[in-house]
Every structure is written in C-alpha cells, then in structure tokens.
Motif scaffolding. Structure first.
Motif, short mmCIF file in Angstrom:
data_model
loop_
_atom_site.label_atom_id
_atom_site.label_comp_id
_atom_site.label_asym_id
_atom_site.label_seq_id
_atom_site.Cartn_x
_atom_site.Cartn_y
_atom_site.Cartn_z
N TYR A 29 21.28 -7.17 -5.41
CA TYR A 29 21.64 -5.56 -5.52
C TYR A 29 20.58 -4.77 -4.72
O TYR A 29 20.72 -3.67 -3.86
CB TYR A 29 21.82 -5.28 -6.91
CG TYR A 29 22.07 -3.69 -7.05
CD1 TYR A 29 23.34 -3.15 -6.98
CD2 TYR A 29 21.03 -3.06 -7.50
CE1 TYR A 29 23.30 -1.87 -7.14
CE2 TYR A 29 21.23 -1.63 -7.77
CZ TYR A 29 22.33 -0.98 -7.47
OH TYR A 29 22.49 0.41 -7.60
N TYR A 30 19.46 -5.00 -5.36
CA TYR A 30 18.05 -4.16 -4.88
C TYR A 30 17.82 -4.62 -3.30
O TYR A 30 17.45 -3.57 -2.53
CB TYR A 30 17.02 -4.26 -5.65
CG TYR A 30 17.18 -3.62 -7.09
CD1 TYR A 30 17.13 -2.16 -7.01
CD2 TYR A 30 17.31 -4.19 -8.28
CE1 TYR A 30 17.40 -1.42 -8.16
CE2 TYR A 30 17.35 -3.46 -9.49
CZ TYR A 30 17.76 -2.23 -9.48
OH TYR A 30 17.83 -1.69 -10.39
N CYS A 31 18.00 -5.72 -2.97
CA CYS A 31 17.63 -6.09 -1.50
C CYS A 31 18.75 -5.43 -0.61
O CYS A 31 18.24 -4.81 0.38
CB CYS A 31 17.79 -7.38 -1.25
SG CYS A 31 16.24 -8.43 -1.86
N CYS A 32 19.86 -5.20 -1.15
CA CYS A 32 20.93 -4.32 -0.18
C CYS A 32 20.43 -2.99 -0.19
O CYS A 32 20.57 -2.30 0.90
CB CYS A 32 22.36 -4.63 -0.97
SG CYS A 32 23.06 -6.27 -0.86
N CYS A 33 20.08 -2.39 -1.40
CA CYS A 33 19.58 -1.08 -1.47
C CYS A 33 18.71 -0.79 -0.52
O CYS A 33 18.63 0.29 0.31
CB CYS A 33 19.20 -0.59 -2.85
SG CYS A 33 20.52 -0.50 -3.97
N GLY A 40 18.15 -11.11 -0.10
CA GLY A 40 18.87 -11.16 -1.68
C GLY A 40 19.58 -12.32 -1.75
O GLY A 40 19.40 -12.98 -2.83
N ILE A 41 20.15 -12.72 -0.59
CA ILE A 41 21.12 -14.06 -0.76
C ILE A 41 20.36 -15.42 -1.06
O ILE A 41 20.26 -16.02 -1.84
CB ILE A 41 21.96 -14.02 0.40
CG1 ILE A 41 22.91 -13.17 0.84
CG2 ILE A 41 22.71 -15.76 0.55
CD1 ILE A 41 23.93 -13.15 2.10
N VAL A 42 18.99 -15.49 -0.38
CA VAL A 42 18.37 -16.56 -0.41
C VAL A 42 17.10 -16.58 -1.48
O VAL A 42 16.37 -17.26 -1.68
CB VAL A 42 17.82 -17.02 1.12
CG1 VAL A 42 18.73 -17.30 1.91
CG2 VAL A 42 16.64 -15.82 1.62
N HIS A 43 17.19 -15.42 -2.05
CA HIS A 43 16.11 -15.29 -2.98
C HIS A 43 15.93 -16.16 -4.16
O HIS A 43 16.81 -16.45 -4.71
CB HIS A 43 16.22 -13.66 -3.60
CG HIS A 43 15.01 -13.34 -4.65
ND1 HIS A 43 14.03 -12.94 -4.23
CD2 HIS A 43 15.20 -13.46 -5.88
CE1 HIS A 43 13.22 -12.48 -5.39
NE2 HIS A 43 13.99 -12.89 -6.62
N ASP A 173 15.15 4.82 -1.01
CA ASP A 173 15.56 5.32 0.42
C ASP A 173 15.12 4.08 1.28
O ASP A 173 13.89 4.17 1.84
CB ASP A 173 14.90 6.61 0.72
CG ASP A 173 15.29 7.14 1.88
OD1 ASP A 173 15.74 6.72 2.63
OD2 ASP A 173 15.16 8.65 1.79
N ARG A 174 15.81 3.39 1.90
CA ARG A 174 15.49 2.34 2.84
C ARG A 174 15.03 2.69 4.09
O ARG A 174 14.30 2.08 4.80
CB ARG A 174 16.75 1.25 3.14
CG ARG A 174 17.99 1.96 3.70
CD ARG A 174 18.85 0.84 3.66
NE ARG A 174 20.16 1.27 4.60
CZ ARG A 174 21.41 0.58 4.38
NH1 ARG A 174 21.26 -0.53 4.07
NH2 ARG A 174 22.48 1.25 5.02
#
Length: 202
Positions: A29-33, A40-43, A173-174
């Motif tokens: 979630y936070y990696c997407c943000c 985030g998938i491979v985390h 804020d990415r």
C-alpha cells in the motif's frame, strides 16, 4: 549455543502467517503511494525462507518482533541477520567494518531508501494497528537514536523530513520524494549536511 525451549505450534504458524500477510499488504500500500509498486510486491519475500519463517513462528509474540524475542533469549538473531542480508531496504545491509574495525555506513540508493520508509510505516500498521498514527510514527522515529547512528546522513535527513511531512500533510507526496532525495544528496556531497532539520510542527 543453547537450543530454544519454545515450541512450534499450529496457532503460532497461523498467527505469524497472518502477520506476514498484514505487513506485506501495508508495505505494498505505502509503496504504491510512493510510486514504487513493484518494490511492494517483492517486499520481504525472504520471510518465507526456512531460516526466517520457522524462527518467526517459534518466537511469535503479539505486538513485538520475533527477531527481538530471539535476541533477548540468545543474545543475537540469526533470522534477522539473514533478513537484512537478503533485503536491500535495511540500512544494516549497507553497513560493513573496515580494516581498522570502524563501522562504515554506505549511502543507500533512492529506491532502497524509499522502500525502507514504506517498511517502517507498514511495521507500525502491522504491530499496532489500533494505535497507529503519523504522529506516533514520528515519535517512534525520533526515539530510534541507535538505529539512526547506523544510517548514512543522507538517509537520516531524508527520513526526518519524510516523517515530519507526513504529520504536516497527512499523505505521501511521491512527486516530491525523488526531488527531495536528490537535493539532500547534493547537500551532502557539497559538505553542507552538518545539522539535521528541526522538527516541523503544525
């Protein structure tokens, strides 16, 4: 090396598996943000390795890391050592001892630094979901003096500003993050990074 008296139980297998899924969900979630969904998938896939998974099950404790529990019992954590060597988003992965016995902290790449920030937020959500807030995350970060000593100055300042910004703005804020990292890196390379930023308050 003494063997642990803790036993592996079906209940702990289920609870630790739920903890892994919860942490990975929030990390994604936070990696997407932050604009890094693939990270985030491979985390933390190493959590499913034999060394980390069964140690996590054996030392499972609600609201506390199994690595901490293993360290309290044995004085070290083999699972944690395995984890930081397999995952680049930990600052310990970028630390080594030179020929004179001094600890050297390397500057982490941007994506690894950003994933580390997301990992800290996901850990807060995983271990204390009911009491989670950005203000408490900032308080946690400010209390981590030993952890911060094991970081390169660029990472310390980046995380300082990121946690403060979360409290002030309430979101990641990415679009500003990479610009922020490049500016901090520039300041460090120019020798300007001597003082850490003061805490930003509302």
């Amino acid at each position: 090396m003494r063997a642990s008296k803790r036993k592996i139980t079906l209940k702990n297998i289920i609870l630790f598996t739920i903890r892994i899924f919860r942490h990975k969900y929030w990390a994604f979630y936070y990696c997407c943000c932050a604009g890094i969904p693939l990270r985030g998938i491979v985390h933390d896939w190493s959590r499913y390795s034999f060394t980390e998974f069964w140690t996590g099950v054996r030392y499972y404790t609600p609201n506390k890391s199994s690595y901490e529990m293993e360290t309290e019992e044995k004085g070290y954590s083999k699972a944690f050592h395995h984890h930081i060597r397999k995952n680049r988003h930990h600052c310990e992965h970028w630390t080594y001892t030179d020929n004179d016995g001094n600890m050297v902290h390397l500057c982490m790449p941007y994506l690894d630094t950003l994933e580390m920030f997301c990992n800290y937020l996901a850990a807060g959500k995983s271990y204390n979901p009911s009491g989670f807030s950005y203000e408490r995350e900032l308080e946690w970060w400010e209390s981590q003096t030993e952890r911060q000593k094991n970081m390169h100055p660029v990472q310390r300042m980046f995380l300082d500003i990121c946690f403060n910004s979360l409290v002030c703005e309430g979101k990641i804020d990415r679009y500003k993050l990479k610009y922020l990292y490049k500016n901090i890196l520039y300041m460090y390379n120019m020798g300007f990074l001597n003082n850490r930023p003061k805490r930003i308050r509302r």
